[in-house]
Design a protein around this motif. Structure first.
Motif, PDB file in Angstrom:
ATOM      1  N   GLN A   6       0.827  -1.196   0.000  1.00 15.65           N
ATOM      2  CA  GLN A   6       0.000   0.000   0.000  1.00 15.65           C
ATOM      3  C   GLN A   6       0.867   1.255   0.000  1.00 15.65           C
ATOM      4  O   GLN A   6       1.813   1.380   0.765  1.00 15.65           O
ATOM      5  CB  GLN A   6      -0.911   0.005   1.222  1.00 15.65           C
ATOM      6  N   GLN A  19       5.460  10.234  -1.295  1.00 19.09           N
ATOM      7  CA  GLN A  19       4.902   8.890  -1.308  1.00 19.09           C
ATOM      8  C   GLN A  19       5.971   7.847  -1.014  1.00 19.09           C
ATOM      9  O   GLN A  19       7.146   8.019  -1.359  1.00 19.09           O
ATOM     10  CB  GLN A  19       4.248   8.594  -2.662  1.00 19.09           C
ATOM     11  N   ARG A  21       6.418   3.456   0.814  1.00 17.68           N
ATOM     12  CA  ARG A  21       5.805   2.213   1.299  1.00 17.68           C
ATOM     13  C   ARG A  21       6.431   1.842   2.636  1.00 17.68           C
ATOM     14  O   ARG A  21       7.643   2.007   2.833  1.00 17.68           O
ATOM     15  CB  ARG A  21       5.995   1.073   0.294  1.00 17.68           C
ATOM     16  N   SER A  52      -2.429   6.684   1.120  1.00 18.70           N
ATOM     17  CA  SER A  52      -2.438   7.413  -0.143  1.00 18.70           C
ATOM     18  C   SER A  52      -3.512   6.843  -1.062  1.00 18.70           C
ATOM     19  O   SER A  52      -3.775   5.638  -1.072  1.00 18.70           O
ATOM     20  CB  SER A  52      -1.063   7.322  -0.821  1.00 18.70           C
ATOM     21  N   CYS A  53      -4.158   7.720  -1.834  1.00 17.49           N
ATOM     22  CA  CYS A  53      -5.118   7.289  -2.840  1.00 17.49           C
ATOM     23  C   CYS A  53      -4.367   6.645  -4.005  1.00 17.49           C
ATOM     24  O   CYS A  53      -3.169   6.874  -4.209  1.00 17.49           O
ATOM     25  CB  CYS A  53      -5.947   8.468  -3.342  1.00 17.49           C
ATOM     26  N   ASP A  54      -5.095   5.846  -4.768  1.00 19.00           N
ATOM     27  CA  ASP A  54      -4.510   5.209  -5.942  1.00 19.00           C
ATOM     28  C   ASP A  54      -4.503   6.194  -7.106  1.00 19.00           C
ATOM     29  O   ASP A  54      -5.561   6.617  -7.579  1.00 19.00           O
ATOM     30  CB  ASP A  54      -5.319   3.963  -6.323  1.00 19.00           C
ATOM     31  N   GLY A  55      -3.325   6.564  -7.575  1.00 20.50           N
ATOM     32  CA  GLY A  55      -3.219   7.465  -8.718  1.00 20.50           C
ATOM     33  C   GLY A  55      -3.380   8.920  -8.307  1.00 20.50           C
ATOM     34  O   GLY A  55      -3.758   9.247  -7.182  1.00 20.50           O
TER      35      GLY A  55
END
Length: 1237
Positions: A6, A19, A21, A52-55
């Motif tokens: 994620q 960003q 991981r 975090s949101c995807d994209g």
């Protein structure tokens, strides 16, 4: 290494968030590897990590984000900023990011028309949308509105204010004379009140509240401008990179030569009051129009300053035209320009000592004689009197006649310079007041029903040297932040509670303590300053000492040496103080506080300007208004005036409807296409916008009373709707408009709308007759449709009733048929029974034939006898059928004859079989013996099984007895510890409050450090390193306390190292310590995951039944004493289980758990319609229950514990591998089973 794919946002000093991981779970922090390799790996506390949101995200309203947190909020702002989408919503609050360049068609007239009458959310976010919302709210609620524009210097407040006023004046009709004058006020106010600073080329150095007044038809009828706290110190001094007010440079650059000659104006280098930056703002075209004689040396070397909206040459002509449109004649304009020029020449008057004067007086220097002459001419005063007033002051003694004796006191050089500067400040500030008054006179209103006020006031300020102006400005921002907190955060949450809305409570920092520090009546800083000013010999050092003495233990007040900026630590304790504002700590230098708090002139200068020949100056200093005659005890200080003005402003804001625009400065270099994430994040936090984002995740920003909504529509309701209750009418309206139940919620007295649903809300609240009639028509249509639906349902019920009657008729016919059949059967039953009895003999003959077929001899004889019996049977049946009156005796006689023949045949057959059967008897006996043996073995097996069941029941009874004994012991222990637990709970609550306060202080420390870093970057200063962030929560302290008593320190071990030690270590003590630390980190990680999950995500990843998790969270965080580590026991449990997101008709499954000591070793889920889920510690830790056996409460659940072989049977049946028992001993029942086996 932790395998978590994620994406997360992790805190970064430069970008705000980046960003990465999560790759490791530490003792107190997570290790995160950034996805961008240019950033190093880092360890952060989990509070600084967000999902975090995807994209990439691009949402008009930040409340639409799937994951609502400050990191995704910042990322959304950044993404939109680089797409030239500078506006974003947080519910109904507008976030405006300064682009530092013009964006094509963003504020064009067509754009104004496009936003006219459109709801928030219909079109992309815009400052025009907020202005239109204010107009519509004023019309609907019949209430004046305020728009508060806030932000740091350089964030774009002034430009936002201009565009707001442009929309308010142009939105509905073409601008008339009144609207034009309101708009003309902006260039005039900017010329006299704005200046270039290091952070903003067009910084407003005063605050203004511009009111646009409307009549009952919502047409503009006038306006009014209130202004606050003009920065007077800028008139006399500026730093190297800053300028004085724009009007001075505009006059030098753009005035015609004739006007410059009349005012004796030169270039900026010629004036001491323009000692800062001496370059003009100009573009390539206007640079050629400015005469070379008017350009400073610095301007000729470096060229002009560049800004897309500022041009000194062009703006002078715009100013001149705007003053004309406001109604000023050429003579009046010349009077204004003369006073501006007089201020410049006044600043050039210098002083020198008088050699033979023993009293220490001074005189005007010979080099300044020309400046003195020009100044006296422009002010309309006598040159000699001006000279005398500047170098001496008049004092009046108490005795010596009715009025006392007048004494001329000579001034020292520094006193004369201060008097000169005070006169310049007084002239310019009163000129500014006069200009604002002229603007208000030009836009009068006879009758006003409502108004829309736009507040543009200086944002939070912090410099290397902060004086009285910064103190007042920051005090104002504290008041506005308090107003924001109360209206958006505090009052909003209280309203949700009153209306019964289940909205989670949001914590925020209340800055009331800062406001009390500044304005408290008894010992506030303003009060202490006024008291010091009234002393015979006021001293700033004494004032500062009193401040520190009065607030010695206040967290918000500190000594200068506590500042993070090293430049501030050079101040002595009596030279300044540090205030920890909501936005960050600011160190104030109090050296000029007393002088700046008293703006009165001494009697000589005030009397001089009151008797001048300049009509405008006489207006500014009317006779009879002398402040010097009041005395020190009666004077009204600048701070008191500002506090009073601010109090009146806050009353206005509280009475009005409020709209907020938060302006954000994207970078400190004031250039386009550059976004500094840390700078933007600091501004969002300081403005309280992050807290609003958290509240709006569950909040309802739009609402209306049922009664108000009903009253609005009552005049156009038909008779059949007038009688409806207000709430019922609202429900019918929402149903008719097909509004989703998720978009609104009914309270006790109001209906509330979710963020992003302003279109639906405005459609309902639009009060124009056409819209109201359309909605009423929809309500009527919905009511008619609902009645038709009820009628159709009634007809359907009638049809069902008719079908039921037909069905019952059919049932009656069936009943009749059955009764008639019964009577017929009763009459003919003896004959049927007789035939049946005789026919049974036929069945026996078939068996006889079958047996005879096995005979080896006499078979044909037997078959012939059987055929004779057949004939006898047929004859008997025929007689019965043909004779309805045959008696029972006759039928029995026929049966007896046939049966006798059959018996005879049977005897013959048995005789023949007897010999044949004797040969087979021995074989049959042998088979019987085998069957008996098998039966005996089965009986013994059954007895063994029953003995095992009895033993299992006994073991389970013992297990239950032990459980009850343990439960009784636990209850006794709880009773004994009740008083101690209450005391501990009080201690925990106190420590929780202290912890919350400590976290606020940590956040304040972070803000102070970030603020000091920004200031150090601007001034090339040095900042003390920020202290490490220490979280002292109760759980962490308890764990640290327990850790201190353990043999092993595992705080620096990695997550993977702990897991490897659990799987491989043979050291029992180390193994148990690793297990405790391993599962503690798992708890922290899962708590972070739960906090940062998506809003649409259900509990699909449950690691244990909800009852188990709830039992753990209900337990108080008590610190258990460390027990001696012994060989772990294996215990097994089974409880019913159903996932939280399962459908209602889903059957319950079973959850199995195998605990090796206090920690889970194996876990299994069994569902009827799903494949089994088998998890093993060491491999599937992230999906398994992280709680200890004691925390789960399973030992206290009756019937939950099972035997080892019961668990293993289900485990192996579903494909599980055998568990390796590494020397651990099983629980009591399992041990007993092993002994028996």
């Amino acid at each position: 290494m932790l395998e978590d794919t994620q994406l997360v946002w992790v805190r970064d000093a430069a970008e705000g968030y980046i960003q990465g991981r999560i790759t490791e779970i530490g003792a107190k922090e997570f290790e995160v590897t950034p996805t961008d390799r240019k950033y190093p790996k880092r360890t952060c506390h989990f509070d600084d990590i967000h999902s975090s949101c995807d994209g990439p995200q691009d949402h008009d309203d930040n409340c639409e984000l799937m994951l609502l947190n400050e990191a995704t909020f910042l990322d959304n702002l950044k993404t939109r900023y680089y797409k030239d989408k500078i506006y974003t919503y947080v519910a109904n609050i507008l976030i405006a990011v300064n682009p530092y360049r013009e964006i094509k068609e963003l504020y064009a007239p067509d754009t104004i028309k496009k936003y006219n009458g459109r709801s928030l959310g219909e079109l992309p976010p815009h400052v025009f949308a907020i202005a239109d919302k204010a107009i519509r709210d004023m019309r609907v609620y019949k209430l004046s509105q305020s728009i508060i524009v806030s932000g740091e210097s350089g964030a774009g407040k002034t430009e936002s204010t201009k565009y707001l006023l442009k929309y308010l004046c142009y939105s509905h009709d073409s601008a008339g004379p009144i609207e034009t004058k309101i708009l003309d006020a902006n260039p005039v106010l900017e010329a006299f009140g704005n200046a270039k600073t290091t952070r903003n080329n067009n910084s407003s150095r005063f605050g203004k509240f511009i009111e646009v007044h409307y009549d009952a038809k919502c047409q503009v009828v006038g306006g009014y401008i209130s202004h606050y706290l003009l920065e007077k110190s800028r008139i006399c001094t500026q730093s190297a990179e800053e300028r004085n007010y724009h009007v001075f440079y505009m006059l030098l650059a753009g005035a015609p030569q004739q006007l410059r000659d009349k005012l004796s104006l030169g270039k900026p280098d010629d004036y001491r009051y323009l000692s800062g930056c001496t370059q003009y703002f100009a573009n390539a075209k206007t640079e050629q129009l400015i005469p070379g004689s008017q350009k400073s040396k610095n301007h000729q070397q470096k060229g002009p300053l560049k800004d897309p909206i500022i041009d000194d040459y062009q703006h002078f002509h715009n100013l001149d035209k705007a003053l004309g449109r406001l109604g000023l004649s050429d003579t009046e304009k010349l009077g204004i320009y003369s006073l501006v020029a007089a201020v410049l020449h006044l600043g050039n008057i210098a002083f020198e000592e008088i050699p033979d004067d023993v009293r220490g007086g001074c005189q005007v220097s010979e080099a300044s004689e020309q400046s003195l002459t020009i100044t006296s001419g422009l002010l309309g005063v006598d040159q000699t009197e001006l000279r005398t007033a500047l170098v001496s002051r008049v004092m009046q003694s108490k005795g010596g006649g009715f009025k006392g004796t007048v004494i001329m006191v000579p001034l020292k050089i520094y006193e004369a310079s201060n008097a000169r500067d005070a006169l310049a400040k007084a002239i310019y500030s009163r000129l500014f007041d006069r200009i604002v008054g002229l603007i208000n006179q030009s836009i009068p209103f006879q009758a006003s029903n409502f108004y829309i006020g736009v507040l543009d006031i200086a944002g939070f300020e912090y410099f290397t040297v902060n004086s009285f102006e910064q103190f007042c400005i920051n005090y104002c921002n504290e008041k506005l932040q308090k107003f924001f907190n109360d209206n958006i955060l505090k009052n909003e949450q209280e309203l949700y509670k009153r209306e019964g809305l289940n909205v989670p409570e949001i914590t925020f920092t209340d800055n009331q303590d800062i406001i009390e520090l500044i304005e408290a009546k008894s010992n506030g800083i303003f009060t202490l300053l006024d008291e010091e000013s009234k002393l015979p010999k006021p001293s700033y050092s004494h004032f500062t000492a009193e401040v520190h003495k009065s607030w010695a233990n206040h967290y918000r007040l500190g000594l200068p040496r506590s500042s993070r900026l090293k430049a501030h630590r050079t101040l002595r304790d009596e030279e300044g103080f540090l205030v920890r504002h909501f936005a960050g700590a600011v160190c104030y230098n109090t050296e000029q506080f007393i002088e700046k708090n008293n703006d009165a002139l001494h009697a000589s200068l005030e009397g001089l300007v009151q008797e001048c020949d300049n009509p405008l100056l006489q207006t500014l200093f009317p006779s009879g208004s002398s402040t010097s005659v009041r005395g020190k005890l009666n004077f009204i200080s600048v701070g008191s005036k500002f506090k009073t003005q601010l109090g009146e402003l806050m009353e206005k804001l509280e009475q009005n409807g409020t709209n907020f625009i938060r302006c954000i400065k994207p970078n400190s270099k004031m250039i386009d296409r550059q976004f500094e994430g840390s700078l933007a994040l600091a501004q969002l936090k300081c403005s309280g916008t992050i807290s609003v984002l958290e509240l709006m995740e569950h909040g309802y920003p739009s609402r209306v009373l049922f009664a108000d909504l009903y009253s609005m529509y009552k005049s156009v309701l038909p008779p059949e709707l007038v009688s409806l209750p207000a709430r019922t009418f609202c429900e019918a309206m929402f149903q008719s408009l097909n509004l989703s139940a998720k978009d609104f919620k009914f309270g006790i007295t109001k209906v509330f709308f979710r963020p992003g649903k302003f279109v639906e809300f405005d459609r309902i609240m639009r009060s124009d007759p056409e819209n109201m009639l359309a909605i009423v028509a929809k309500v009527k249509k919905w009511l008619i449709r609902s009645r038709w639906v009820k009628s159709a349902l009634g007809a359907l019920c009638v049809i069902k009733l008719r079908n039921r009657i037909i069905y019952r008729n059919k049932c009656v016919l069936i009943a009749q048929r059955i009764a008639r059949g019964f009577l017929a059967r009763k009459q003919h039953r003896p004959r049927y029974q007789g035939i049946g009895k005789i026919n049974k003999i036929r069945t026996n003959t078939l068996k006889t034939i079958e047996i005879a077929s096995g005979l080896k001899m006499g078979r044909e004889e037997i078959i012939s006898g059987v055929n004779d019996i057949y004939r006898q049977i047929d004859d008997a049946i025929m007689k019965i059928k043909m004779n309805p009156r045959i008696t029972q005796r006759e039928m029995d006689s026929m049966y007896t004859v046939v049966m006798a023949n059959m018996n005879k045949l049977t005897v013959d057959l048995n005789t023949k079989l007897k010999e044949q059967q004797q040969a087979e008897e021995q074989e049959r006996l042998r088979k019987i013996q085998e069957a008996l043996e098998a039966e005996r073995a089965a009986k013994e097996a059954e007895e063994q099984r029953q003995r095992e069941e009895i033993e299992n029941k006994r073991l389970k009874a013992e297990m239950e007895t032990r459980r009850k004994a343990a439960e009784a012991q636990r209850l006794r222990q709880e009773e004994e510890d009740r008083r101690a637990a209450l005391a501990l709970q009080e201690q925990l609550e106190k420590e929780a409050k202290d912890d919350a306060k400590y976290r606020q202080q940590l956040e304040q420390e972070r803000r102070d450090h970030e603020l000091a870093l920004r200031l150090a970057n601007e001034s090339n200063g040095q900042v003390e390193d920020s202290p490490p962030v220490i979280r002292k929560s109760e759980n962490v302290r308890a764990q640290q306390q327990a850790l201190g008593k353990q043999k092993y320190d595992l705080s620096k071990w990695k997550y993977s190292e702990l897991r490897d030690a659990i799987n491989t270590s043979c050291d029992i003590e180390l193994l148990e310590a690793c297990r405790q630390e391993f599962h503690r980190r798992l708890k922290v990680y899962h708590a972070w995951k739960a906090k940062n999950r998506k809003r649409t995500t259900m509990d699909e990843n449950e690691r244990a039944p909800r009852s188990v998790m709830e039992a753990a969270f209900k337990q108080p965080p008590l610190v258990q004493p460390i027990q001696e580590i012994v060989t772990a026991q294996h215990r097994y449990f089974r409880i019913p289980f159903m996932r939280a997101n399962a459908p209602d008709n889903t059957k319950r499954g079973l959850w199995y758990a195998h605990f090796d000591g206090q920690w889970i070793a194996r876990q299994m889920e069994l569902h009827a319609d799903k494949p089994p889920i088998l998890l093993v510690a060491g491999t599937d830790d992230m999906q398994m229950c992280e709680l200890s056996l004691e925390e789960t409460g399973l030992t206290r659940k009756r019937g939950a514990e099972i035997l080892e072989h019961e668990f293993n049977r289900e485990w192996e049946r579903n494909g599980g591998k055998a568990y390796k028992n590494l020397g651990a001993k099983p629980n009591g029942p399992a041990a007993a089973m092993q002994k028996q086996q």
